[in-house]
Design a protein around this motif. Sequence first.
Motif, mmCIF file in Angstrom:
data_model
loop_
_atom_site.group_PDB
_atom_site.id
_atom_site.type_symbol
_atom_site.label_atom_id
_atom_site.label_comp_id
_atom_site.label_asym_id
_atom_site.label_seq_id
_atom_site.Cartn_x
_atom_site.Cartn_y
_atom_site.Cartn_z
ATOM 1 N N ASP A 1 6.185 12.463 0.020
ATOM 2 C CA ASP A 1 6.219 11.462 -1.047
ATOM 3 C C ASP A 1 6.552 10.112 -0.409
ATOM 4 O O ASP A 1 7.701 9.878 -0.004
ATOM 5 C CB ASP A 1 7.287 11.839 -2.076
ATOM 6 C CG ASP A 1 7.319 10.906 -3.276
ATOM 7 O OD1 ASP A 1 6.853 9.748 -3.132
ATOM 8 O OD2 ASP A 1 7.810 11.316 -4.335
ATOM 9 N N PRO A 2 5.591 9.189 -0.295
ATOM 10 C CA PRO A 2 5.845 7.928 0.418
ATOM 11 C C PRO A 2 6.973 7.088 -0.174
ATOM 12 O O PRO A 2 7.682 6.404 0.563
ATOM 13 C CB PRO A 2 4.502 7.193 0.324
ATOM 14 C CG PRO A 2 3.490 8.279 0.158
ATOM 15 C CD PRO A 2 4.177 9.307 -0.697
ATOM 16 N N ARG A 3 7.151 7.130 -1.483
ATOM 17 C CA ARG A 3 8.227 6.343 -2.084
ATOM 18 C C ARG A 3 9.589 6.901 -1.691
ATOM 19 O O ARG A 3 10.521 6.156 -1.355
ATOM 20 C CB ARG A 3 8.062 6.305 -3.603
ATOM 21 C CG ARG A 3 6.809 5.575 -4.050
ATOM 22 C CD ARG A 3 6.712 5.486 -5.562
ATOM 23 N NE ARG A 3 5.462 4.846 -5.972
ATOM 24 C CZ ARG A 3 5.108 4.633 -7.228
ATOM 25 N NH1 ARG A 3 5.911 5.015 -8.215
ATOM 26 N NH2 ARG A 3 3.954 4.050 -7.524
ATOM 27 N N ALA B 1 -2.829 0.171 -8.287
ATOM 28 C CA ALA B 1 -3.820 -0.126 -7.246
ATOM 29 C C ALA B 1 -3.167 -0.980 -6.172
ATOM 30 O O ALA B 1 -2.334 -1.839 -6.473
ATOM 31 C CB ALA B 1 -5.021 -0.857 -7.826
ATOM 32 N N ARG B 2 -3.510 -0.710 -4.942
ATOM 33 C CA ARG B 2 -3.080 -1.520 -3.824
ATOM 34 C C ARG B 2 -4.222 -1.610 -2.818
ATOM 35 O O ARG B 2 -5.093 -0.731 -2.771
ATOM 36 C CB ARG B 2 -1.843 -0.924 -3.143
ATOM 37 C CG ARG B 2 -0.560 -0.973 -3.943
ATOM 38 C CD ARG B 2 -0.054 -2.397 -4.124
ATOM 39 N NE ARG B 2 1.283 -2.437 -4.682
ATOM 40 C CZ ARG B 2 1.557 -2.389 -5.972
ATOM 41 N NH1 ARG B 2 0.547 -2.301 -6.853
ATOM 42 N NH2 ARG B 2 2.801 -2.448 -6.402
ATOM 43 N N ALA C 1 0.822 -1.214 0.000
ATOM 44 C CA ALA C 1 0.000 0.000 0.000
ATOM 45 C C ALA C 1 0.856 1.264 0.000
ATOM 46 O O ALA C 1 0.473 2.283 -0.585
ATOM 47 C CB ALA C 1 -0.931 -0.014 1.214
ATOM 48 N N THR C 2 2.023 1.211 0.636
ATOM 49 C CA THR C 2 2.921 2.370 0.665
ATOM 50 C C THR C 2 3.322 2.800 -0.732
ATOM 51 O O THR C 2 3.458 3.992 -1.015
ATOM 52 C CB THR C 2 4.167 2.035 1.497
ATOM 53 O OG1 THR C 2 3.765 1.715 2.837
ATOM 54 C CG2 THR C 2 5.155 3.186 1.520
ATOM 55 N N PHE C 3 3.506 1.842 -1.632
ATOM 56 C CA PHE C 3 3.942 2.139 -2.994
ATOM 57 C C PHE C 3 2.915 2.982 -3.735
ATOM 58 O O PHE C 3 3.259 3.798 -4.588
ATOM 59 C CB PHE C 3 4.187 0.831 -3.742
ATOM 60 C CG PHE C 3 4.724 1.000 -5.132
ATOM 61 C CD1 PHE C 3 6.053 1.305 -5.345
ATOM 62 C CD2 PHE C 3 3.891 0.854 -6.234
ATOM 63 C CE1 PHE C 3 6.555 1.464 -6.628
ATOM 64 C CE2 PHE C 3 4.382 1.003 -7.522
ATOM 65 C CZ PHE C 3 5.715 1.310 -7.722
#
Length: 434
Positions: A163-165, A340-341, A49-51
Amino acid sequence: MDEVNTQHGPLRADVAVIGGGVIGLGIAWEARRSGRSVALIDPAPASGATFAAAGMLAPVSELHYQEEDLLELMLESSALWPDFEHNVTGSRTGRSTGYRTTPTLAVGADAADRRALADLRDVQLAHGLVVESVPLREAREREPLLSPQISCAFDIPGDHQVDPRRLSAAILGALADHEPGSSSWIPGAEDGFAVRDTAAGLLWEDGRAVGALLGSGIEVLATETVVANGLDAARVKGLPDGLSLPLRPVYGDILRLRVPDHLQPLVSATVRGMVRGVPVYIVPRDDGTVVIGATQREDGLSSSGGAANPVSAGGVYQLLRDAQVLVPAVAELELLEATARARPGTPDNAPLLGRVEGREGTVPGLIVASGFFRHGVLLTPAAAKICVGLMDGTADPRWNKFRPDRFSRPHSAARASADGPSADTLNPLLKDHA
């Protein structure tokens, strides 16, 4: 990826964190900062989900009806974000997280959207939150590419973004920033901390969780074990008898688009919109791209036999359609990615966070941190602080409402016998290593 080095026998750490999403990464980092050695168990960190997360740090905008209990935790975590981000990046050149403190602009497309946002603002103001009405002329001065047809605009200074990535990469880099032979270095783990494997189940000794057994059969022995692997948390073998972790997958579709030079910046800050009653957001990135998202679906698409994380055609259409209503120039962008996650939801949409209580008291050595749903990135600093506090023996009673055993059977939940959970809860691999 390199396999775990087995020449040292069992891996030994002060803390074993199962799950390398943003929550697990944050907990691992704060545990390391507290002076503990940490083993991060995940075959592919930050790929779930983080991606796909947009990275909005939005305690104000994310206030939903009947979810007011979450507000205190969201505000607490929002206040922790500046120090958390600073500690992750330190003085390292290039270790950026994309953290921005620019205010969020909330806009509505038509009269009905204006009324809905105004009603929500009343609720937000009643909780002491700051939401200011912005004249449409001023809104379009701030964001020139906004449609001239928007019906309202509200400034939300307390909602920011990251930015999570890039955040995940920065935390992984920070965790790797130590030397062999140091007290934090775990012999046999990649970079002294990373265990690129799955956790088959928990290990127990005299009623205490003492680590995890890997899918490869290797043991990771630890004083504290944190189950932070999202939807997979409920599937970890050897959880305490009676403990129920009711997690459900809630999919979200998200788009990434490149903004051509002549349209830079498409928006200078996050724009959260309401279009015919449906939410949509546009989040700018430092690399000249934008993220568009907001869909939530619990449908049969994921079980249709196709891709593991299927993207909904209807979701993509809806996002592009609604984003163009607010910012027409979206139609001129280059579509780079549709992703999608599944996010881990709970019955009350609040996290499962803390230690587990049984008939004989708190189950030692075990912490659960899952079920963060759409708030995972925002709540990372708070979750990390709470978990390290539990390790230190300084639990904050304010967060008891999020205990992971609140959906379990009264009194029998999370009871750990002298030898740990009953044998029939463990898979054969675990039995062989009992």
